[in-house]
Design a protein around this motif. Structure first.
Motif, PDB file in Angstrom:
ATOM      1  N   GLY A 151      -5.418  -9.493 177.986  1.00 43.48           N
ATOM      2  CA  GLY A 151      -4.871 -10.610 177.229  1.00 43.48           C
ATOM      3  C   GLY A 151      -3.512 -10.352 176.623  1.00 43.48           C
ATOM      4  O   GLY A 151      -3.165 -10.961 175.603  1.00 43.48           O
ATOM      5  N   THR A 152      -2.725  -9.473 177.244  1.00 39.89           N
ATOM      6  CA  THR A 152      -1.409  -9.132 176.698  1.00 39.89           C
ATOM      7  C   THR A 152      -0.554 -10.368 176.467  1.00 39.89           C
ATOM      8  O   THR A 152       0.135 -10.482 175.445  1.00 39.89           O
ATOM      9  CB  THR A 152      -0.656  -8.181 177.653  1.00 39.89           C
ATOM     10  N   ALA A 153      -0.563 -11.296 177.414  1.00 34.96           N
ATOM     11  CA  ALA A 153       0.304 -12.475 177.317  1.00 34.96           C
ATOM     12  C   ALA A 153      -0.029 -13.325 176.101  1.00 34.96           C
ATOM     13  O   ALA A 153       0.835 -14.031 175.573  1.00 34.96           O
ATOM     14  CB  ALA A 153       0.201 -13.314 178.583  1.00 34.96           C
ATOM     15  N   GLY A 154      -1.264 -13.274 175.652  1.00 35.99           N
ATOM     16  CA  GLY A 154      -1.684 -14.011 174.472  1.00 35.99           C
ATOM     17  C   GLY A 154      -1.688 -13.175 173.209  1.00 35.99           C
ATOM     18  O   GLY A 154      -2.293 -13.582 172.209  1.00 35.99           O
ATOM     19  N   GLY A 155      -1.019 -12.022 173.241  1.00 40.89           N
ATOM     20  CA  GLY A 155      -0.955 -11.157 172.070  1.00 40.89           C
ATOM     21  C   GLY A 155      -2.269 -10.483 171.751  1.00 40.89           C
ATOM     22  O   GLY A 155      -2.526 -10.101 170.597  1.00 40.89           O
ATOM     23  N   ASP A 156      -3.129 -10.299 172.753  1.00 39.63           N
ATOM     24  CA  ASP A 156      -4.454  -9.709 172.539  1.00 39.63           C
ATOM     25  C   ASP A 156      -5.206 -10.435 171.434  1.00 39.63           C
ATOM     26  O   ASP A 156      -5.807  -9.825 170.542  1.00 39.63           O
ATOM     27  CB  ASP A 156      -4.354  -8.210 172.230  1.00 39.63           C
ATOM     28  N   SER A 157      -5.169 -11.756 171.507  1.00 37.51           N
ATOM     29  CA  SER A 157      -5.847 -12.593 170.519  1.00 37.51           C
ATOM     30  C   SER A 157      -7.335 -12.279 170.477  1.00 37.51           C
ATOM     31  O   SER A 157      -8.025 -12.325 171.503  1.00 37.51           O
ATOM     32  CB  SER A 157      -5.646 -14.071 170.876  1.00 37.51           C
ATOM     33  N   ALA A 158      -7.842 -11.994 169.279  1.00 39.07           N
ATOM     34  CA  ALA A 158      -9.272 -11.694 169.127  1.00 39.07           C
ATOM     35  C   ALA A 158     -10.123 -12.888 169.537  1.00 39.07           C
ATOM     36  O   ALA A 158     -11.193 -12.730 170.138  1.00 39.07           O
ATOM     37  CB  ALA A 158      -9.562 -11.290 167.687  1.00 39.07           C
ATOM     38  N   ALA A 159      -9.654 -14.106 169.229  1.00 36.94           N
ATOM     39  CA  ALA A 159     -10.412 -15.300 169.593  1.00 36.94           C
ATOM     40  C   ALA A 159     -10.472 -15.460 171.111  1.00 36.94           C
ATOM     41  O   ALA A 159     -11.525 -15.820 171.663  1.00 36.94           O
ATOM     42  CB  ALA A 159      -9.778 -16.532 168.950  1.00 36.94           C
ATOM     43  N   GLN A 160      -9.350 -15.203 171.777  1.00 33.32           N
ATOM     44  CA  GLN A 160      -9.326 -15.312 173.237  1.00 33.32           C
ATOM     45  C   GLN A 160     -10.251 -14.281 173.864  1.00 33.32           C
ATOM     46  O   GLN A 160     -11.018 -14.590 174.785  1.00 33.32           O
ATOM     47  CB  GLN A 160      -7.900 -15.141 173.750  1.00 33.32           C
ATOM     48  N   ILE A 161     -10.198 -13.069 173.379  1.00 33.42           N
ATOM     49  CA  ILE A 161     -11.048 -12.007 173.919  1.00 33.42           C
ATOM     50  C   ILE A 161     -12.517 -12.346 173.697  1.00 33.42           C
ATOM     51  O   ILE A 161     -13.359 -12.181 174.590  1.00 33.42           O
ATOM     52  CB  ILE A 161     -10.677 -10.653 173.283  1.00 33.42           C
ATOM     53  N   SER A 162     -12.844 -12.858 172.520  1.00 36.72           N
ATOM     54  CA  SER A 162     -14.221 -13.248 172.226  1.00 36.72           C
ATOM     55  C   SER A 162     -14.690 -14.351 173.175  1.00 36.72           C
ATOM     56  O   SER A 162     -15.829 -14.319 173.666  1.00 36.72           O
ATOM     57  CB  SER A 162     -14.330 -13.724 170.777  1.00 36.72           C
ATOM     58  N   SER A 163     -13.823 -15.317 173.456  1.00 41.34           N
ATOM     59  CA  SER A 163     -14.175 -16.393 174.374  1.00 41.34           C
ATOM     60  C   SER A 163     -14.462 -15.860 175.767  1.00 41.34           C
ATOM     61  O   SER A 163     -15.387 -16.326 176.447  1.00 41.34           O
ATOM     62  CB  SER A 163     -13.034 -17.416 174.449  1.00 41.34           C
ATOM     63  N   VAL A 164     -13.665 -14.883 176.190  1.00 40.04           N
ATOM     64  CA  VAL A 164     -13.862 -14.312 177.523  1.00 40.04           C
ATOM     65  C   VAL A 164     -15.218 -13.609 177.608  1.00 40.04           C
ATOM     66  O   VAL A 164     -15.969 -13.783 178.583  1.00 40.04           O
ATOM     67  CB  VAL A 164     -12.714 -13.349 177.860  1.00 40.04           C
ATOM     68  N   TYR A 165     -15.561 -12.828 176.596  1.00 40.74           N
ATOM     69  CA  TYR A 165     -16.863 -12.165 176.611  1.00 40.74           C
ATOM     70  C   TYR A 165     -17.993 -13.187 176.640  1.00 40.74           C
ATOM     71  O   TYR A 165     -18.978 -13.030 177.373  1.00 40.74           O
ATOM     72  CB  TYR A 165     -17.004 -11.251 175.397  1.00 40.74           C
ATOM     73  N   SER A 166     -17.861 -14.238 175.831  1.00 40.40           N
ATOM     74  CA  SER A 166     -18.875 -15.283 175.806  1.00 40.40           C
ATOM     75  C   SER A 166     -19.023 -15.942 177.170  1.00 40.40           C
ATOM     76  O   SER A 166     -20.138 -16.230 177.635  1.00 40.40           O
ATOM     77  CB  SER A 166     -18.512 -16.336 174.752  1.00 40.40           C
ATOM     78  N   ALA A 167     -17.901 -16.179 177.833  1.00 41.61           N
ATOM     79  CA  ALA A 167     -17.913 -16.865 179.124  1.00 41.61           C
ATOM     80  C   ALA A 167     -18.453 -15.995 180.243  1.00 41.61           C
ATOM     81  O   ALA A 167     -19.127 -16.491 181.158  1.00 41.61           O
ATOM     82  CB  ALA A 167     -16.500 -17.328 179.463  1.00 41.61           C
ATOM     83  N   LEU A 168     -18.159 -14.706 180.205  1.00 47.06           N
ATOM     84  CA  LEU A 168     -18.472 -13.845 181.338  1.00 47.06           C
ATOM     85  C   LEU A 168     -19.822 -13.145 181.249  1.00 47.06           C
ATOM     86  O   LEU A 168     -20.363 -12.728 182.275  1.00 47.06           O
ATOM     87  CB  LEU A 168     -17.382 -12.783 181.508  1.00 47.06           C
ATOM     88  N   SER A 169     -20.361 -13.002 180.066  1.00 42.93           N
ATOM     89  CA  SER A 169     -21.491 -12.087 179.873  1.00 42.93           C
ATOM     90  C   SER A 169     -22.751 -12.480 180.624  1.00 42.93           C
ATOM     91  O   SER A 169     -23.590 -11.619 180.919  1.00 42.93           O
ATOM     92  CB  SER A 169     -21.805 -11.957 178.381  1.00 42.93           C
ATOM     93  N   GLU A 170     -22.915 -13.758 180.956  1.00 41.74           N
ATOM     94  CA  GLU A 170     -24.142 -14.164 181.649  1.00 41.74           C
ATOM     95  C   GLU A 170     -24.185 -13.670 183.085  1.00 41.74           C
ATOM     96  O   GLU A 170     -25.271 -13.385 183.606  1.00 41.74           O
ATOM     97  CB  GLU A 170     -24.278 -15.687 181.619  1.00 41.74           C
ATOM     98  N   ARG A 171     -23.038 -13.585 183.749  1.00 42.37           N
ATOM     99  CA  ARG A 171     -23.036 -13.255 185.188  1.00 42.37           C
ATOM    100  C   ARG A 171     -22.247 -12.002 185.533  1.00 42.37           C
ATOM    101  O   ARG A 171     -22.317 -11.525 186.676  1.00 42.37           O
ATOM    102  CB  ARG A 171     -22.451 -14.433 185.996  1.00 42.37           C
ATOM    103  N   PHE A 172     -21.494 -11.466 184.570  1.00 41.21           N
ATOM    104  CA  PHE A 172     -20.607 -10.343 184.853  1.00 41.21           C
ATOM    105  C   PHE A 172     -20.759  -9.259 183.782  1.00 41.21           C
ATOM    106  O   PHE A 172     -21.376  -9.486 182.741  1.00 41.21           O
ATOM    107  CB  PHE A 172     -19.148 -10.826 184.892  1.00 41.21           C
ATOM    108  N   ARG A 173     -20.165  -8.117 184.052  1.00 44.33           N
ATOM    109  CA  ARG A 173     -20.078  -7.048 183.047  1.00 44.33           C
ATOM    110  C   ARG A 173     -18.641  -7.020 182.539  1.00 44.33           C
ATOM    111  O   ARG A 173     -17.770  -6.388 183.140  1.00 44.33           O
ATOM    112  CB  ARG A 173     -20.452  -5.698 183.676  1.00 44.33           C
ATOM    113  N   PRO A 174     -18.364  -7.726 181.451  1.00 44.16           N
ATOM    114  CA  PRO A 174     -16.980  -7.832 180.988  1.00 44.16           C
ATOM    115  C   PRO A 174     -16.544  -6.624 180.170  1.00 44.16           C
ATOM    116  O   PRO A 174     -17.346  -5.952 179.503  1.00 44.16           O
ATOM    117  CB  PRO A 174     -16.999  -9.093 180.121  1.00 44.16           C
ATOM    118  N   SER A 175     -15.252  -6.366 180.226  1.00 44.38           N
ATOM    119  CA  SER A 175     -14.580  -5.423 179.341  1.00 44.38           C
ATOM    120  C   SER A 175     -13.188  -5.966 179.114  1.00 44.38           C
ATOM    121  O   SER A 175     -12.805  -6.982 179.694  1.00 44.38           O
ATOM    122  CB  SER A 175     -14.528  -4.019 179.958  1.00 44.38           C
ATOM    123  N   HIS A 176     -12.410  -5.307 178.268  1.00 46.14           N
ATOM    124  CA  HIS A 176     -11.035  -5.763 178.080  1.00 46.14           C
ATOM    125  C   HIS A 176     -10.135  -4.581 177.782  1.00 46.14           C
ATOM    126  O   HIS A 176     -10.581  -3.528 177.327  1.00 46.14           O
ATOM    127  CB  HIS A 176     -10.942  -6.807 176.959  1.00 46.14           C
TER     128      HIS A 176
END
Length: 243
Positions: free
Chosen positions: A50-75
Motif C-alpha cells: 500500500g505504498t501509494a496510499g501511504g500505508d494507510s492502516a484503514a486500507q490495509i485493514s480493508s484488504v485483510y477483511s476482503a482477502l481472509s476468507e479465500r486467501f492468506r493475506p500479508s502486507h
C-alpha cells in the motif's frame, strides 16, 4: 508453484464493497484470476503493498477483511520503516503481489530508494503474479497519466518498465484521462499502450497482452497508438467477463 511465465494483472479494479461501510469489502474475481494464473496450490498467498496510499492502516485493514476468507493475506509497508526484515524473501514466497492505488509518483520514488523495484522484478521473473489497481497498474508500465502531483492530471514517464507500454487507468470515470492520454501519445511524451475503464484489467504474459478481463458489464479496454498522421488511434478491446 509459480506462473508458467512472468505475469502481470494491471487493472482499474478495486475491492468489492459489501455495502455496509467503506472498509467492509470483498475480494472480487480478479483476485481469483491472479491466484489461478500463479498456479497456487492450497490457499493462495497474497501480499498487499500500500505504498501509494501511504500505508494507510484503514486500507490495509480493508484488504485483510476482503482477502481472509479465500486467501492468506500479508502486507509490506514502508512507513515508518519496513515491517518485514527480509523483504525479498517474503515477496518470493508469495503467489500474488497486489499493489493498491494512490500516488504512483511517490510509490516509484520510495520503491527505488529502498530497492523494492529490483525485488519486485525478481519476484515477477520467478513466477509470482504481480497485480494492482490504478497506481498499482501504472507502476509496471513505462508511464501514464496521474494525479500524483495535484488535481490536474499530468504525465508520469518513469514507471518501472517491466511492460514496454504506457497505461491509462480510470478511462471512463475521470473525464480528463482519455484526452490527455491521447495527447501524450500523439506528441510522443508517452509510447503507445493500453487503457482500462473502471472494472477492467489487462493480463500480460511476459510482455505480451494476452487478454482483457472485466468484473462488470459495459466496460472496455483500449489499445492506443500514434498513427501515421501523428494523431492517437484508439482500438477497442472487448474484455472477457469474469462473472
Amino acid at each position: 508453484m509459480a506462473a508458467d511465465t512472468p505475469t502481470i494483472v494491471a487493472t482499474s479494479i478495486g475491492l468489492d464493497s459489501r455495502g455496509r461501510d467503506r472498509d467492509d469489502c470483498d475480494a472480487g474475481p480478479v483476485f481469483d484470476l491472479a491466484a489461478d494464473l500463479s498456479g497456487a496450490t492450497g490457499t493462495p498467498k497474497v501480499c498487499f503493498i500500500g505504498t501509494a496510499g501511504g500505508d494507510s492502516a484503514a486500507q490495509i485493514s480493508s484488504v485483510y477483511s476482503a482477502l481472509s476468507e479465500r486467501f492468506r493475506p500479508s502486507h509490506l509497508e514502508l512507513f515508518t520503516m519496513p515491517n518485514i526484515d527480509d523483504v525479498l524473501g517474503h515477496l518470493l514466497s508469495q503467489d500474488v503481489i497486489w499493489v493498491g492505488g494512490g500516488s504512483v509518483a511517490n510509490l516509484l520514488a520510495l520503491w527505488r530508494l529502498h530497492g523494492w523495484d529490483n525485488h519486485l522484478r525478481q519476484a515477477w521473473q520467478a513466477g509470482v503474479v504481480l497485480g494492482g489497481v490504478s497506481a498499482g497498474s501504472l507502476c509496471w508500465h513505462l508511464g501514464g497519466t496521474t494525479d500524483s502531483f495535484g488535481p490536474q492530471l499530468r504525465p508520469v514517464t518513469n514507471g518501472l518498465g517491466f511492460l514496454p507500454f504506457s497505461n491509462g487507468v480510470h478511462y471512463n470515470s475521470e473525464p480528463e484521462r482519455r484526452p490527455l492520454y491521447h495527447r501524450l501519445i500523439a506528441d510522443g511524451t508517452l509510447p503507445g499502450g493500453y487503457a482500462t475503464d473502471d472494472g477492467v484489467g489487462l493480463v500480460y504474459s511476459g510482455t505480451d497482452l494476452v487478454e482483457a478481463v472485466a468484473d462488470r458489464p459495459d466496460c472496455l479496454a483500449y489499445e492506443v497508438q500514434r498513427g501515421a498522421d501523428g494523431n492517437a488511434v484508439e482500438t477497442i478491446i472487448e474484455p472477457r467477463r469474469l462473472r
